[in-house]
Design a protein around this motif. Structure first.
Motif, PDB file in Angstrom:
ATOM      1  N   GLY A   1       1.748 -16.049   7.324  1.00  0.00           N
ATOM      2  CA  GLY A   1       2.860 -15.750   6.437  1.00  0.00           C
ATOM      3  C   GLY A   1       2.424 -15.678   4.991  1.00  0.00           C
ATOM      4  N   PHE A   2       3.094 -14.820   4.228  1.00  0.00           N
ATOM      5  CA  PHE A   2       2.859 -14.711   2.787  1.00  0.00           C
ATOM      6  C   PHE A   2       4.051 -15.316   2.065  1.00  0.00           C
ATOM      7  N   LEU A   3       3.777 -16.103   1.038  1.00  0.00           N
ATOM      8  CA  LEU A   3       4.819 -16.820   0.314  1.00  0.00           C
ATOM      9  C   LEU A   3       4.828 -16.363  -1.140  1.00  0.00           C
ATOM     10  N   GLY A   4       5.887 -15.677  -1.536  1.00  0.00           N
ATOM     11  CA  GLY A   4       5.983 -15.236  -2.927  1.00  0.00           C
ATOM     12  C   GLY A   4       4.865 -14.296  -3.306  1.00  0.00           C
ATOM     13  N   GLY A   5       4.514 -14.320  -4.577  1.00  0.00           N
ATOM     14  CA  GLY A   5       3.444 -13.469  -5.070  1.00  0.00           C
ATOM     15  C   GLY A   5       3.939 -12.108  -5.498  1.00  0.00           C
ATOM     16  N   ASN A   6       2.993 -11.247  -5.882  1.00  0.00           N
ATOM     17  CA  ASN A   6       3.359  -9.928  -6.388  1.00  0.00           C
ATOM     18  C   ASN A   6       2.189  -8.981  -6.250  1.00  0.00           C
ATOM     19  N   SER A   7       2.504  -7.702  -6.347  1.00  0.00           N
ATOM     20  CA  SER A   7       1.486  -6.655  -6.337  1.00  0.00           C
ATOM     21  C   SER A   7       1.845  -5.630  -7.401  1.00  0.00           C
ATOM     22  N   ASN A   8       0.895  -5.275  -8.247  1.00  0.00           N
ATOM     23  CA  ASN A   8       1.110  -4.311  -9.312  1.00  0.00           C
ATOM     24  C   ASN A   8       0.799  -2.918  -8.776  1.00  0.00           C
ATOM     25  N   GLY A   9       1.849  -2.094  -8.644  1.00  0.00           N
ATOM     26  CA  GLY A   9       1.660  -0.763  -8.083  1.00  0.00           C
ATOM     27  C   GLY A   9       0.832   0.153  -8.965  1.00  0.00           C
ATOM     28  N   VAL A  10       0.747  -0.147 -10.250  1.00  0.00           N
ATOM     29  CA  VAL A  10       0.000   0.703 -11.184  1.00  0.00           C
ATOM     30  C   VAL A  10      -1.498   0.436 -11.088  1.00  0.00           C
ATOM     31  N   THR A  11      -1.870  -0.847 -11.050  1.00  0.00           N
ATOM     32  CA  THR A  11      -3.290  -1.209 -11.033  1.00  0.00           C
ATOM     33  C   THR A  11      -3.811  -1.529  -9.646  1.00  0.00           C
ATOM     34  N   GLY A  12      -2.924  -1.930  -8.728  1.00  0.00           N
ATOM     35  CA  GLY A  12      -3.347  -2.364  -7.401  1.00  0.00           C
ATOM     36  C   GLY A  12      -3.687  -3.843  -7.332  1.00  0.00           C
ATOM     37  N   ASP A  13      -3.597  -4.535  -8.451  1.00  0.00           N
ATOM     38  CA  ASP A  13      -3.890  -5.971  -8.454  1.00  0.00           C
ATOM     39  C   ASP A  13      -2.768  -6.727  -7.751  1.00  0.00           C
ATOM     40  N   PHE A  14      -3.151  -7.764  -6.980  1.00  0.00           N
ATOM     41  CA  PHE A  14      -2.144  -8.545  -6.267  1.00  0.00           C
ATOM     42  C   PHE A  14      -2.527 -10.021  -6.256  1.00  0.00           C
ATOM     43  N   SER A  15      -1.525 -10.856  -6.060  1.00  0.00           N
ATOM     44  CA  SER A  15      -1.712 -12.293  -5.889  1.00  0.00           C
ATOM     45  C   SER A  15      -0.610 -12.778  -4.962  1.00  0.00           C
TER      46      SER A  15
ATOM     47  N   LEU B   1       0.820  -1.207   0.000  1.00  0.00           N
ATOM     48  CA  LEU B   1       0.000   0.000   0.000  1.00  0.00           C
ATOM     49  C   LEU B   1       0.856   1.259   0.000  1.00  0.00           C
ATOM     50  N   LEU B   2       1.963   1.237   0.749  1.00  0.00           N
ATOM     51  CA  LEU B   2       2.799   2.436   0.880  1.00  0.00           C
ATOM     52  C   LEU B   2       3.694   2.676  -0.324  1.00  0.00           C
ATOM     53  N   GLY B   3       4.156   1.603  -0.973  1.00  0.00           N
ATOM     54  CA  GLY B   3       5.064   1.761  -2.112  1.00  0.00           C
ATOM     55  C   GLY B   3       4.537   2.712  -3.176  1.00  0.00           C
ATOM     56  N   PRO B   4       3.297   2.558  -3.630  1.00  0.00           N
ATOM     57  CA  PRO B   4       2.752   3.451  -4.653  1.00  0.00           C
ATOM     58  C   PRO B   4       2.471   4.877  -4.164  1.00  0.00           C
ATOM     59  N   MET B   5       2.789   5.179  -2.882  1.00  0.00           N
ATOM     60  CA  MET B   5       2.608   6.536  -2.377  1.00  0.00           C
ATOM     61  C   MET B   5       3.862   7.380  -2.550  1.00  0.00           C
ATOM     62  N   SER B   6       4.905   6.837  -3.164  1.00  0.00           N
ATOM     63  CA  SER B   6       6.143   7.599  -3.355  1.00  0.00           C
ATOM     64  C   SER B   6       5.958   8.683  -4.409  1.00  0.00           C
ATOM     65  N   GLY B   7       6.723   9.749  -4.261  1.00  0.00           N
ATOM     66  CA  GLY B   7       6.641  10.838  -5.231  1.00  0.00           C
ATOM     67  C   GLY B   7       6.973  10.374  -6.637  1.00  0.00           C
ATOM     68  N   ALA B   8       7.948   9.447  -6.763  1.00  0.00           N
ATOM     69  CA  ALA B   8       8.307   8.935  -8.083  1.00  0.00           C
ATOM     70  C   ALA B   8       7.134   8.217  -8.732  1.00  0.00           C
ATOM     71  N   SER B   9       6.449   7.376  -7.957  1.00  0.00           N
ATOM     72  CA  SER B   9       5.306   6.634  -8.503  1.00  0.00           C
ATOM     73  C   SER B   9       4.189   7.582  -8.934  1.00  0.00           C
ATOM     74  N   ILE B  10       3.945   8.607  -8.134  1.00  0.00           N
ATOM     75  CA  ILE B  10       2.874   9.561  -8.455  1.00  0.00           C
ATOM     76  C   ILE B  10       3.230  10.366  -9.694  1.00  0.00           C
ATOM     77  N   GLN B  11       4.460  10.901  -9.737  1.00  0.00           N
ATOM     78  CA  GLN B  11       4.847  11.755 -10.851  1.00  0.00           C
ATOM     79  C   GLN B  11       4.905  10.983 -12.170  1.00  0.00           C
ATOM     80  N   GLN B  12       5.293   9.729 -12.099  1.00  0.00           N
ATOM     81  CA  GLN B  12       5.424   8.922 -13.310  1.00  0.00           C
ATOM     82  C   GLN B  12       4.147   8.144 -13.644  1.00  0.00           C
ATOM     83  N   LYS B  13       3.066   8.438 -12.929  1.00  0.00           N
ATOM     84  CA  LYS B  13       1.768   7.805 -13.188  1.00  0.00           C
ATOM     85  C   LYS B  13       1.862   6.283 -13.091  1.00  0.00           C
ATOM     86  N   ARG B  14       2.607   5.823 -12.087  1.00  0.00           N
ATOM     87  CA  ARG B  14       2.756   4.390 -11.867  1.00  0.00           C
ATOM     88  C   ARG B  14       2.142   3.978 -10.534  1.00  0.00           C
ATOM     89  N   SER B  15       1.059   4.630 -10.148  1.00  0.00           N
ATOM     90  CA  SER B  15       0.455   4.371  -8.846  1.00  0.00           C
ATOM     91  C   SER B  15      -1.059   4.305  -8.940  1.00  0.00           C
TER      92      SER B  15
END
Length: 444
Positions: free
Chosen positions: A369-383, A256-270
């Motif tokens: 515990g969470f094992l592997g997986g990923n979260s897309n910072g642009v769309t918010g989709d996760f697995s 949740l916090l990663g896409p709150m970075s200024g870089a993510s916001i400015q580059q439209k990756r959040s």
């Protein structure tokens, strides 16, 4: 510059002065000295002892509208002079970037004078015998949880460090930090009846030795966690309430916090771009970045640029209040900088502990515990892969594993229905137990 004083403050000041003398318009130098000691114990014997003392310099150069960040561990005067000259020459070959400047001096103002209590004088007095004894007692405690001979191997560790830092910028900033940290861990593997070898661990991190979880408690907890995985099964696919153990919840929060970075916001990756002031989670989602927690793992008086650290509301009743914006992306976004990264998180806690929350849950899954997986910072989709325990009748039942949860961050956080009163002390995120309704679990 004929001498390089071993004092960190003098070294940083002299470096900035030399950089200016060599042609930098602006410069910022950070000098760090650190000592780390680590002991590793495995299956009844000492396996490794390491000790390292390091000293290094990182330098940010602003030359004729161009910028570079360089570092060196060679602080001899002649080597440093050559290093700075070469770095400035290299910087002049880079592309211009109009947004690269030191933070405006006003952002340095108002620094708190509070004692953060992040340096434990006992660290310097710890002996080799004390470190080894802690690691040995961790293993003994882990094995004491085993009454059926199921534990195969135990690896434990104890480490401590002391870090000093001094930063100087050519536009008026000076600041220092001194802190200690202690770390203890136990990794346990066991043998299941079907031949599988589940592994589990537990750990403790603290600024002060006295705040570290004692070896007997920590070791036994690690052993119990490993033994608790025996007989793990794949649960049936279902939509169920999900409780997330406070130790594991940090994985969700970091997504949740990663896409709150200024870089993510400015580059439209959040997926949070454009949502400032909007409700993006349930009313129970309230947290603040709090840099002044005494003995906090992320506590600081200023951030990595020298910007004065202040409490920063992140979410209030589910409403997004702030982004993490450094001075560079602040200029690009035409927004006032806040800070480039998180310090400690302060949650609006609930009134119940985990056992009470599970009793309220009645039927569901406790994720440990969470094992592997990923979260897309642009769309918010996760697995994410998960392991934990089935909850039946409000109590822990059989262990489960080889399962998966998937969804979208914006939907998940609106499903937050309970927050525990048990913030996890071994992380700057200090996450409590979190409970979500209607989560899709799938067998893998």
């Amino acid at each position: 510059m004929s001498t390089m004083n071993t004092n960190l403050a003098d070294a940083a000041r002299q470096t900035v002065a030399l950089a200016r003398e060599k042609g930098a318009n602006e410069a910022s130098a950070t000098v760090v000295r650190a000592r780390e000691v680590e002991v590793q114990w495995r299956d009844g014997r000492l396996e490794k002892v390491s000790e390292a003392t390091t000293r290094g310099l990182s330098l940010q150069l602003y030359v004729d509208g161009r910028y570079s960040a360089v570092s060196t561990s060679d602080l001899r005067p002649e080597a440093l002079e050559r290093f700075i000259s070469d770095s400035i020459a290299m910087t002049r070959a880079l592309a211009r970037d109009e947004y690269r400047r030191l933070p405006e001096p006003e952002l340095y103002q108002g620094r708190s004078q509070i004692d953060l209590s992040i340096e434990d004088p006992r660290q310097a007095k710890l002996t080799a015998d004390e470190r080894q004894r802690f690691a040995r007692e961790l293993e003994e405690a882990a094995r004491s949880a085993d009454t059926k001979g199921a534990i195969l191997s135990v690896t434990t560790g104890f480490g401590d460090s002391h870090r000093e830092m001094y930063r100087v910028s050519s536009n008026g900033f000076e600041g220092e930090s001194r802190g200690t940290q202690f770390f203890a861990s136990a990794d346990v593997s066991a043998k299941d009846s079907d031949g599988r070898r589940p592994e589990e661990s537990d750990y403790s991190i603290a600024r002060f030795f006295e705040d570290l979880t004692d070896a007997a408690t920590l070791g036994r907890r690690a052993g119990e966690r490993a033994l608790g995985r025996l007989g793990s099964t794949k649960g049936a696919s279902a939509v169920l309430p999900m409780a997330v153990d406070n130790r594991a919840a940090g994985r969700l929060v970091s997504m949740l916090l990663g896409p709150m970075s200024g870089a993510s916001i400015q580059q439209k990756r959040s997926f949070l771009d454009g949502k400032l002031g909007q409700q993006v989670g349930s009313e129970l989602l309230s947290l603040t970045d709090e840099p002044h927690v005494k003995r906090g793992l992320g506590s600081r008086l200023f951030d990595g640029e020298g910007i004065t650290a202040r409490p920063l509301p992140l979410f209030d009743g589910g409403t997004l209040r702030s982004y993490f914006i450094d001075s560079y992306y602040g200029r690009k976004l035409k927004a006032r900088p806040t800070t480039g990264s998180a310090s400690n998180l302060a949650w609006k806690l609930g009134t119940k502990g985990q056992l009470e929350l599970l009793a309220d849950l009645k039927e569901g899954i406790l994720v440990t515990g969470f094992l592997g997986g990923n979260s897309n910072g642009v769309t918010g989709d996760f697995s994410l892969g998960v392991q934990g325990f089935r909850v039946r009748g409000g109590k822990l039942a059989e262990p489960i594993g080889e399962m998966n949860i998937a969804g979208n961050q914006l939907d998940l956080w609106k499903r937050l229905v309970a927050v525990g009163n048990d913030p996890y002390q071994n992380s700057a995120m200090r996450t409590p137990t979190l409970v979500f309704e209607g989560v899709q679990f799938a067998g893998m």
